[in-house]
Design an enzyme around this catalytic site. Structure first.
Site, PDB file in Angstrom:
ATOM      1  N   LYS A 187       3.188  -1.358 -11.893  1.00 33.55           N
ATOM      2  CA  LYS A 187       3.384  -1.891 -10.540  1.00 33.55           C
ATOM      3  C   LYS A 187       2.094  -1.719  -9.743  1.00 33.55           C
ATOM      4  O   LYS A 187       1.215  -0.946 -10.137  1.00 33.55           O
ATOM      5  CB  LYS A 187       4.560  -1.185  -9.865  1.00 33.55           C
ATOM      6  N   ARG A 227      15.614   7.666  -1.404  1.00 36.11           N
ATOM      7  CA  ARG A 227      14.883   6.410  -1.223  1.00 36.11           C
ATOM      8  C   ARG A 227      15.819   5.280  -1.625  1.00 36.11           C
ATOM      9  O   ARG A 227      16.374   4.582  -0.795  1.00 36.11           O
ATOM     10  CB  ARG A 227      13.605   6.431  -2.066  1.00 36.11           C
ATOM     11  N   TYR A 232     -22.519  -0.510  12.157  1.00 31.10           N
ATOM     12  CA  TYR A 232     -21.811  -0.538  13.438  1.00 31.10           C
ATOM     13  C   TYR A 232     -21.816   0.838  14.088  1.00 31.10           C
ATOM     14  O   TYR A 232     -21.640   1.850  13.413  1.00 31.10           O
ATOM     15  CB  TYR A 232     -20.345  -0.941  13.225  1.00 31.10           C
ATOM     16  N   MET A 236     -16.734  -4.224   6.425  1.00 38.43           N
ATOM     17  CA  MET A 236     -15.685  -4.887   5.638  1.00 38.43           C
ATOM     18  C   MET A 236     -16.164  -5.242   4.226  1.00 38.43           C
ATOM     19  O   MET A 236     -15.435  -5.084   3.246  1.00 38.43           O
ATOM     20  CB  MET A 236     -15.244  -6.166   6.368  1.00 38.43           C
TER      21      MET A 236
HETATM   22  C1  LIG Z   1      10.761   4.802 -10.229  1.00 45.36           C
HETATM   23  C2  LIG Z   1       9.403   5.302 -10.595  1.00 45.36           C
HETATM   24  N1  LIG Z   1       9.204   5.798 -11.820  1.00 45.36           N
HETATM   25  C3  LIG Z   1       8.009   6.269 -12.197  1.00 45.36           C
HETATM   26  C4  LIG Z   1       6.920   6.275 -11.341  1.00 45.36           C
HETATM   27  C5  LIG Z   1       5.606   6.864 -11.789  1.00 45.36           C
HETATM   28  O1  LIG Z   1       5.238   7.980 -11.033  1.00 45.36           O
HETATM   29  P1  LIG Z   1       3.909   8.765 -11.368  1.00 45.36           P
HETATM   30  O2  LIG Z   1       2.778   7.813 -11.167  1.00 45.36           O
HETATM   31  O3  LIG Z   1       3.877   9.896 -10.418  1.00 45.36           O
HETATM   32  O4  LIG Z   1       4.010   9.188 -12.788  1.00 45.36           O
HETATM   33  C6  LIG Z   1       7.087   5.766 -10.056  1.00 45.36           C
HETATM   34  C7  LIG Z   1       5.964   5.775  -9.112  1.00 45.36           C
HETATM   35  O5  LIG Z   1       6.003   5.690  -7.950  1.00 45.36           O
HETATM   36  C8  LIG Z   1       8.368   5.269  -9.669  1.00 45.36           C
HETATM   37  O6  LIG Z   1       8.582   4.776  -8.437  1.00 45.36           O
END
Ligand SMILES: Cc1ncc(COP(=O)(O)O)c(C=O)c1O
Length: 376
Positions: free
Chosen positions: A41, A140, A270, A318
């Site tokens: 992700k 969460r 700046y 930037m």
């Molecule tokens: C549901 C879930 N699993 C696993 C992970 C992986 O976490 P980490 O990078 O601390 O191993 C995350 C990261 O935010 C997560 O949201």
């Protein structure tokens, strides 16, 4: 490096061999049984979603994404591993989720019903695979253990959705000896045992993030989800020795774009937050906060040129920032290392995140797609 045709004067270099080595070390450490889900992700923690998946697909069982869009991009790029969408979904996405064969997280009876009803309406040929998320204390997403049994029953009695996983997520694993870790652990493990889910081979039970993978083998269950650790970082200071070969594989580099000499007392960038204490040579580096190199690093970090550190001077802009090399030499086109190692000198992600008063995760994800990812 000179044989690589860089289209952009600043870039992120990913050491593919090291990334693969990290996953191989984790795989060996967890042993034969648990599957390995690589969270990709947020652009694979900034490493580049598609190339990261392509270079690791043979080493992992699953990929974890946050949303439909990330999963769709992986499928369009030809990734065939199972993909779990760990974030929330909504009704309009059901068709695409099925079309891209993405596994879905369900966090409530409402979402389970919505998914089932929508799947039925659009006459899917196969059930959508779902993982139930249990909230064991993160507060969460996820349902409480008290409400989960009814949802499991609902899913099991519905032919449009299929229960293939059940998981939870730690809130405090990054803090060694935090008592809440054990509380969460007990809550989820007891729930699984009580409902005979650990013995059910059709349902993957998973829990462990990086810190839990490293230090709490009792949480490995059927699958682990280490993100940060896979990319070579560790959120605590107690990494077990069997994992010591794990190293970062991410470096930020750029070619000097401009050179000038300034006189004593002259200000840079700046607000003139830096004024030269003597006549100095100033290099301009073509990346800035618009790429993810944070403004908080103004006058606080360094870059490495030919194995030597030089201070970042003046406010980070930037698209560029400046470096004072004193009387030393540096030329337009020279490569500087902004995060990473060069000739024995290094600037770590942790140094950068500490300076910015944040965590490595946020710095990594903050580097956006203007910087090409070069997998070496
Ligand atoms: C549901 C879930 N699993 C696993 C992970 C992986 O976490 P980490 O990078 O601390 O191993 C995350 C990261 O935010 C997560 O949201």
């Amino acid at each position: 490096m000179d044989n690589v045709p860089y289209a952009h004067p600043a870039w992120i270099e990913i050491d593919t061999a090291q990334l693969r080595k990290n996953l191989q070390i984790i795989r060996q450490y967890i042993g034969k049984h648990p599957k390995l889900l690589l969270p990709v992700k947020a652009n694979a923690y900034g490493h580049g979603l598609v190339p990261t998946a392509q270079h690791t697909a043979d080493l992992v069982d699953y990929f974890g994404v946050s949303c439909l869009q990330e999963g769709a991009i992986l499928r369009e790029a030809g990734i065939v591993n199972p993909i779990l969408v760990m974030g929330a979904i909504h009704a309009e996405q059901v068709h695409a989720l099925a079309q891209y064969n993405l596994e879905v997280t369900i966090s409530s009876l409402y979402k389970a019903k919505l998914l089932a009803e929508k799947s039925e309406q659009i006459h899917l040929s196969a059930p959508i695979k779902v993982h139930l998320e249990i909230d064991s204390g993160m507060n969460r997403t996820g349902m409480r253990v008290s409400t989960a049994p009814a949802v499991i029953e609902y899913i099991r009695n519905n032919s449009c959705i299929e229960l293939v996983g059940i998981y939870s997520h730690f809130a405090t694993a990054a803090t060694p000896d935090d008592p809440f870790f054990n509380e969460q652990s007990e809550t989820f493990l007891q729930f699984l045992q009580h409902h005979n889910l650990t013995d059910d081979s059709s349902v993957l039970c998973h829990f462990a993030n990086s810190a839990a993978v490293a230090c709490h083998p009792e949480t490995h269950l059927d699958m682990v989800r280490p993100g940060l650790l896979s990319y070579g970082y560790y959120p605590r200071n107690d990494l077990p020795s069997d994992l010591h070969g794990i190293q970062p594989c991410f470096a930020v580099k750029a070619r000097v774009s401009y050179f000038k000499t300034i006189m004593v007392g002259h200000g840079v960038s700046y607000n003139h937050s830096y004024k030269a204490k003597k006549q100095s040579r100033i290099l301009t580096i073509p990346l800035g906060y618009g790429d993810g190199y944070r403004r908080a690093l103004s006058n606080k970090s360094t870059v490495i040129l030919k194995g030597k550190h030089y201070p970042v001077v003046g406010d980070v802009c930037m698209d560029q920032f400046m470096v004072d090399i004193g009387d030393d030499s540096g030329y337009v086109g020279d490569v500087v290392t902004i995060i990473g190692e060069d000739n024995g000198a290094s600037i770590t992600m942790e140094q950068i995140s500490d300076t910015c008063d944040t965590i490595p995760y946020e710095i990594l994800c903050g580097f956006n797609d203007r910087l090409p990812r070069i997998f070496t």
